[in-house]
Design a protein around this motif. Sequence first.
Motif, PDB file in Angstrom:
ATOM      1  N   UNK A  88     153.245  19.045   1.935  1.00 30.34           N
ATOM      2  CA  UNK A  88     153.884  20.237   2.146  1.00 30.34           C
ATOM      3  C   UNK A  88     155.726  20.335   2.803  1.00 30.34           C
ATOM      4  N   UNK A 102     151.543  32.746  12.595  1.00 31.96           N
ATOM      5  CA  UNK A 102     150.699  31.894  10.828  1.00 31.96           C
ATOM      6  C   UNK A 102     151.675  33.260  10.095  1.00 31.96           C
ATOM      7  N   UNK A 141     149.340  26.253  -4.651  1.00 30.36           N
ATOM      8  CA  UNK A 141     149.156  26.613  -3.567  1.00 30.36           C
ATOM      9  C   UNK A 141     150.740  26.144  -3.329  1.00 30.36           C
ATOM     10  N   UNK A 179     155.294  26.395   6.037  1.00 32.84           N
ATOM     11  CA  UNK A 179     154.788  27.751   6.520  1.00 32.84           C
ATOM     12  C   UNK A 179     153.309  27.833   6.023  1.00 32.84           C
ATOM     13  N   UNK A 180     152.697  29.046   6.657  1.00 36.06           N
ATOM     14  CA  UNK A 180     151.430  29.217   6.256  1.00 36.06           C
ATOM     15  C   UNK A 180     151.523  30.030   4.762  1.00 36.06           C
ATOM     16  N   UNK A 181     151.358  30.044   3.321  1.00 38.76           N
ATOM     17  CA  UNK A 181     151.462  30.789   2.591  1.00 38.76           C
ATOM     18  C   UNK A 181     151.281  32.485   2.629  1.00 38.76           C
ATOM     19  N   UNK A 182     151.578  33.584   1.859  1.00 39.20           N
ATOM     20  CA  UNK A 182     151.523  35.034   2.976  1.00 39.20           C
ATOM     21  C   UNK A 182     149.983  35.576   1.501  1.00 39.20           C
ATOM     22  N   UNK A 183     149.487  36.397   1.822  1.00 42.47           N
ATOM     23  CA  UNK A 183     147.770  36.390   0.842  1.00 42.47           C
ATOM     24  C   UNK A 183     148.081  37.034   0.208  1.00 42.47           C
ATOM     25  N   UNK A 184     149.324  37.547   0.166  1.00 42.28           N
ATOM     26  CA  UNK A 184     149.927  38.725  -1.031  1.00 42.28           C
ATOM     27  C   UNK A 184     149.678  37.420  -1.801  1.00 42.28           C
ATOM     28  N   UNK A 228     143.356  44.349   0.356  1.00 40.81           N
ATOM     29  CA  UNK A 228     145.362  43.977   0.721  1.00 40.81           C
ATOM     30  C   UNK A 228     145.254  46.023  -0.508  1.00 40.81           C
ATOM     31  N   UNK A 264     146.421  23.680   8.863  1.00 44.50           N
ATOM     32  CA  UNK A 264     146.197  24.775   8.833  1.00 44.50           C
ATOM     33  C   UNK A 264     145.348  25.518   9.385  1.00 44.50           C
ATOM     34  N   UNK A 290     143.444  18.452  -0.186  1.00 43.61           N
ATOM     35  CA  UNK A 290     144.657  19.832  -0.306  1.00 43.61           C
ATOM     36  C   UNK A 290     145.837  18.537  -0.045  1.00 43.61           C
ATOM     37  N   UNK A 295     148.585  38.692   5.612  1.00 44.92           N
ATOM     38  CA  UNK A 295     147.997  37.904   6.060  1.00 44.92           C
ATOM     39  C   UNK A 295     147.734  36.623   5.411  1.00 44.92           C
ATOM     40  N   UNK A 296     146.774  35.300   6.250  1.00 45.06           N
ATOM     41  CA  UNK A 296     147.268  34.345   5.560  1.00 45.06           C
ATOM     42  C   UNK A 296     145.900  33.412   5.315  1.00 45.06           C
ATOM     43  N   UNK A 342     146.985  33.186  -8.365  1.00 46.47           N
ATOM     44  CA  UNK A 342     146.062  32.214  -8.800  1.00 46.47           C
ATOM     45  C   UNK A 342     146.821  33.103  -9.857  1.00 46.47           C
ATOM     46  N   UNK A 343     147.620  34.393 -10.052  1.00 49.07           N
ATOM     47  CA  UNK A 343     147.375  34.507 -11.435  1.00 49.07           C
ATOM     48  C   UNK A 343     148.858  34.006 -12.401  1.00 49.07           C
ATOM     49  N   UNK A 361     149.423  34.244  -2.680  1.00 49.42           N
ATOM     50  CA  UNK A 361     148.772  33.780  -3.142  1.00 49.42           C
ATOM     51  C   UNK A 361     147.223  34.332  -3.831  1.00 49.42           C
ATOM     52  N   UNK A 362     147.597  35.522  -3.363  1.00 50.04           N
ATOM     53  CA  UNK A 362     146.507  36.177  -4.657  1.00 50.04           C
ATOM     54  C   UNK A 362     147.630  36.472  -5.508  1.00 50.04           C
TER      55      UNK A 362
END
Lengths: 441, 261
Positions: B46, A283, B80, B196-201, A318, A333, B40, A325-326, B207-208, B203-204
Amino acid sequence: MLRVSLRTARWAHAKVTDADIAAFKEILGEKNVLTEDLDKYSKDWLGKYEGECPAVVKPEDAEMTSKIMKYCNEKNIAVVPQAGNTGLVGGSVPTGGEIVLSVEKMNTITSIDGISRVVESGAGVVLQSLEDALLPHNLTVPLDLAAKGSCCIGGNVATNAGGIRFLRYGSLHQSVLGLRVVTATGDILDLRNKLPKDNTGYDLKQLFIGSEGTLGIITDVVLQVPSEMKSSNVALLGCETFDGVLRTMQHARSELGEIISALEFADARSVEMSLSHTGNDHPFADGERPKYYLLIETLGSNEDHDMEKLGNFLDDVLSKDVVTGTIAQDGTQTKNLWAVRENITVSFKDFGKHNLKYDVSLPTSDFYKCVEDTQARLDQEVGKGECDVVGFGHIGDGNLHLNVISNNPNVSPSMEPWLYEWLTERGGRYVFFLLFALCYL
Amino acid sequence: MLRRTLPSSMRAVVGVKHAVDYTIKVQVKGGQVVKDVRHSMNPFDEIAMEAAVQLKEKGIVSEVVAVTIGNAKAVECVRVAMSLGADRSVHVVGDQTAIDNLETLQVAKIFAKLHEELQGDIYLMGKQAIDDDQCHTPQMLAGLLNIPQGTFAAGLTVADDKSSVTVQREVDDGHQTVNVSLPAVVSCDLRLNTPRFPNIRNIMKAKKMPVNTMKIEDLGIDLTPRTATLEISAPEARKGGGKVADVDELINKLKNEAKAI
């Protein structure tokens, strides 16, 4: 120091005869008694335990169950009660000469009360089916586990199954309002209360929850069920230190508060094995492979509120212990992230012929020390590189699944009783009380 | 639509729909679909986003623009897309009634209108949306813009000089490979890639990021529906099967119950 003896005494139960089989057929009807093709009932889910099984009987209700138990009690015939047969420690299959009493025919959902959120069903209702029936009432089951599609609610109650939602919905000791149970002598105990608050008399049903079929056979379950929450989020986070995992978990508890529904942990090796088994992509598309993983699920009634809470929490962690992470963006998903966690156990057989499983409860701060100390011990006692020790589990509940994977068949003596002593010193417990089950056979 | 000079860098425009989530069990109540459920990004979109991001990673595409047409909540869809790698996004917003009445021809017309500004070199879209399964928009867009189309893509290769794209299409009896000149519309099918899964950074960050919001009624397109929905009903619940004792009973059931013979 605790010294545990693993010697058990076998009860000299009677051998099942043709006359007995005929009697079973008389009581239950021909179609409810099987004497051939019994693999589904006599072999366990892992294919590890198997015993000689003279017959499988399938009563359709409490009355039939009572008659069978009366007969078996008179004739001294041993009975293994069985629900979904999804257990991983050999508790639901015969070891030699016992009949299997399967609750699978008791699979009707008797009633659903959408206002008081109470459901009554037969013990043989598959958990997934119960969930599907509750959905149109905007209700859901208070437990969730990987075996959902095959395990039955009766078995869940008999083993006091925890699962991934334990953190949110608590134990079955709390959710079960009532039971109907048939004892070993054939008495029917009707303890089917439907009220959430009932302090009259002794709360006898509590004895049967988690009794693993040793005190009686559950035929009917009355459950208090929660409302279905529309907004759900799943995030998989990576940390480089176990202390980082603990701190992140503390942040999650205070910043996500009431919307947290699951907190699951896995080490890098468990995740590696799980992904190797399913063939799915990792992931973390950025290529990062942290040492420890934390899976967090939230369930709430308002998507915007939940996203805001989650956003604040992630902004916070973070900048601290979370390196990558994800978050799942859709239902598929979500399933794939959970699949990483759910496929850990089944992947072990790809990496070693022998798998020792220990489901233990211990203080959360000692969680990973248990894995590290076990690896160190086995490197020393069995040999370096002989065993893979991994840890994963319900970190939010302090429940670790410690696993030893190896091609060496002689690892047990180095683990037991050493592990029990290690746990006892730290106030831990062996959760799946395998010894308890063996004593009664 | 005439081609401007061959681009040294390409712009990919990706259409992403905020659709009912793939895992939701859709219910019909009172003759209407229950819409207050999880939404979604349409799974095929996607795949289209993944294709665009891969082209960007290879240096073939220099900019990815994500476009969604939907209600206010649909902005989540382009966020997303931006967390996956879209550089900027457009959200054409309408009220729930306007969006409910939207038909595929109007959607295609909106994209055609946006093309005046966006000048996409390649339009990537999912082959169809999983809530209405129409499978019209990519084809209609190509027609409106008078550009070629490569639909049901299971394979996609841009020519070195970026003048054309080779699309391996999934068809009923196998694969068909077509080479179409750019700009073109490509609709993406299941086997093109694994999103792919999006990377958490990211994603954050997404948002902006700013989103270019346009009101659907400001685009000067006639949104009057050309079709009327007569009835919505759920499919019949599947009845359990049964065992028959012998051939005679089978024939009897086929004849008298199933009325199949």
